[in-house]
Design a protein around this motif. Sequence first.
Motif, mmCIF file in Angstrom:
data_model
loop_
_atom_site.group_PDB
_atom_site.id
_atom_site.type_symbol
_atom_site.label_atom_id
_atom_site.label_comp_id
_atom_site.label_asym_id
_atom_site.label_seq_id
_atom_site.Cartn_x
_atom_site.Cartn_y
_atom_site.Cartn_z
ATOM 1 N N ALA A 99 -0.524 27.046 34.452
ATOM 2 C CA ALA A 99 -0.079 28.423 34.238
ATOM 3 C C ALA A 99 0.825 28.866 35.380
ATOM 4 C CB ALA A 99 -1.282 29.347 34.112
ATOM 5 N N ARG A 100 0.422 28.544 36.604
ATOM 6 C CA ARG A 100 1.227 28.920 37.772
ATOM 7 C C ARG A 100 2.582 28.216 37.750
ATOM 8 N NH1 ARG A 100 -1.739 26.766 41.397
ATOM 9 N NH2 ARG A 100 -3.173 28.531 41.530
ATOM 10 N N ALA A 101 2.622 26.973 37.287
ATOM 11 C CA ALA A 101 3.885 26.234 37.231
ATOM 12 C C ALA A 101 4.893 26.915 36.305
ATOM 13 C CB ALA A 101 3.641 24.795 36.780
ATOM 14 N N LEU A 102 4.413 27.533 35.228
ATOM 15 C CA LEU A 102 5.312 28.268 34.338
ATOM 16 C C LEU A 102 5.925 29.464 35.061
ATOM 17 C CD1 LEU A 102 3.119 28.147 31.128
ATOM 18 C CD2 LEU A 102 5.417 27.169 31.339
ATOM 19 N N ALA A 103 5.098 30.190 35.810
ATOM 20 C CA ALA A 103 5.615 31.335 36.561
ATOM 21 C C ALA A 103 6.605 30.876 37.626
ATOM 22 C CB ALA A 103 4.455 32.089 37.211
ATOM 23 N N LEU A 104 6.293 29.790 38.310
ATOM 24 C CA LEU A 104 7.200 29.272 39.337
ATOM 25 C C LEU A 104 8.507 28.777 38.723
ATOM 26 C CD1 LEU A 104 4.584 27.444 41.570
ATOM 27 C CD2 LEU A 104 6.014 29.384 42.263
ATOM 28 N N ALA A 105 8.437 28.236 37.519
ATOM 29 C CA ALA A 105 9.658 27.817 36.829
ATOM 30 C C ALA A 105 10.556 29.019 36.556
ATOM 31 C CB ALA A 105 9.315 27.116 35.523
ATOM 32 N N ALA A 106 9.948 30.124 36.113
ATOM 33 C CA ALA A 106 10.723 31.338 35.845
ATOM 34 C C ALA A 106 11.409 31.837 37.109
ATOM 35 C CB ALA A 106 9.821 32.422 35.268
ATOM 36 N N LEU A 107 10.701 31.792 38.255
ATOM 37 C CA LEU A 107 11.278 32.287 39.502
ATOM 38 C C LEU A 107 12.325 31.326 40.044
ATOM 39 C CD1 LEU A 107 8.239 33.875 41.352
ATOM 40 C CD2 LEU A 107 9.674 34.755 39.527
ATOM 41 N N ARG A 108 12.105 30.028 39.874
ATOM 42 C CA ARG A 108 13.128 29.051 40.295
ATOM 43 C C ARG A 108 14.406 29.254 39.489
ATOM 44 N NH1 ARG A 108 14.582 24.914 37.725
ATOM 45 N NH2 ARG A 108 12.654 24.684 36.524
ATOM 46 N N GLU A 109 14.259 29.396 38.172
ATOM 47 C CA GLU A 109 15.432 29.602 37.324
ATOM 48 C C GLU A 109 16.127 30.917 37.665
ATOM 49 O OE1 GLU A 109 16.942 27.810 35.055
ATOM 50 O OE2 GLU A 109 15.582 26.092 34.928
#
Length: 234
Positions: A99-109
């Motif tokens: 779940a955290r990886a999805l949020a981090l993906a959004a912030l990286r993008e």
Amino acid sequence: MTPADRSTKAEVRNRPGSPLRLRPKASASLILIDRSRPSPHVLVGRRGSGHAFMPDLYVFPGGRRDNRDHALPFSQDLNPSVVDLLLRRCPPSMGASGARALALAALRELHEETGLRLGPTLAPDVPYCPDLSSLRFVARAVTPPGAVRRFDNRFFATFVDEASIDLNNLRESDELSDFRWLDLAALTSVPLPEIVAVIARDLKISLESDPSLPFGNDVYAYTNRNGQFLRSRL
């Protein structure tokens, strides 16, 4: 339809990698909300005409989750209510780290496409460790079968002021240009994908109900079945 036409259609359907057989890839987007104006505005940018997926349309920053997103640093974690919502209708193996990886993906993008970061930059030589604590999970949408790209996308949202975002760092990229702050009360001012318009309208309703956008708010999933658009509560 002739027998030859039926045969050709079946070949396309069963061909490995054909659009009809594409499995959705995990992805995430971030909706930045500016509440300093009389009505809430959200940031969108235009995808280039050379993109195979949604060319020339205005979208929220975001993209596909990479394996590296699981190992990205962060300063503060997601709200527990957000984690619980993200894990609904997901395999147990996903877990809080997924779940955290999805949020981090959004912030990286977000950073790659717009130059913006969540949380203050302490110093040039200090690694960026985004603060996830202000993120709300507001929607999940799966691209319909037949598209040239398919994504299982989670939409996060946060307020610009609450997340300490410095808008002076906003810049165009190869992915997004012509940034606009879109008034949620005037969604027709730029061309939007249908799903973006639907999620923006639902976000407007949520903000009218409670301007603080509580972390445990209802989250809706948007899918297509047998050609019909479906909206259901997670």
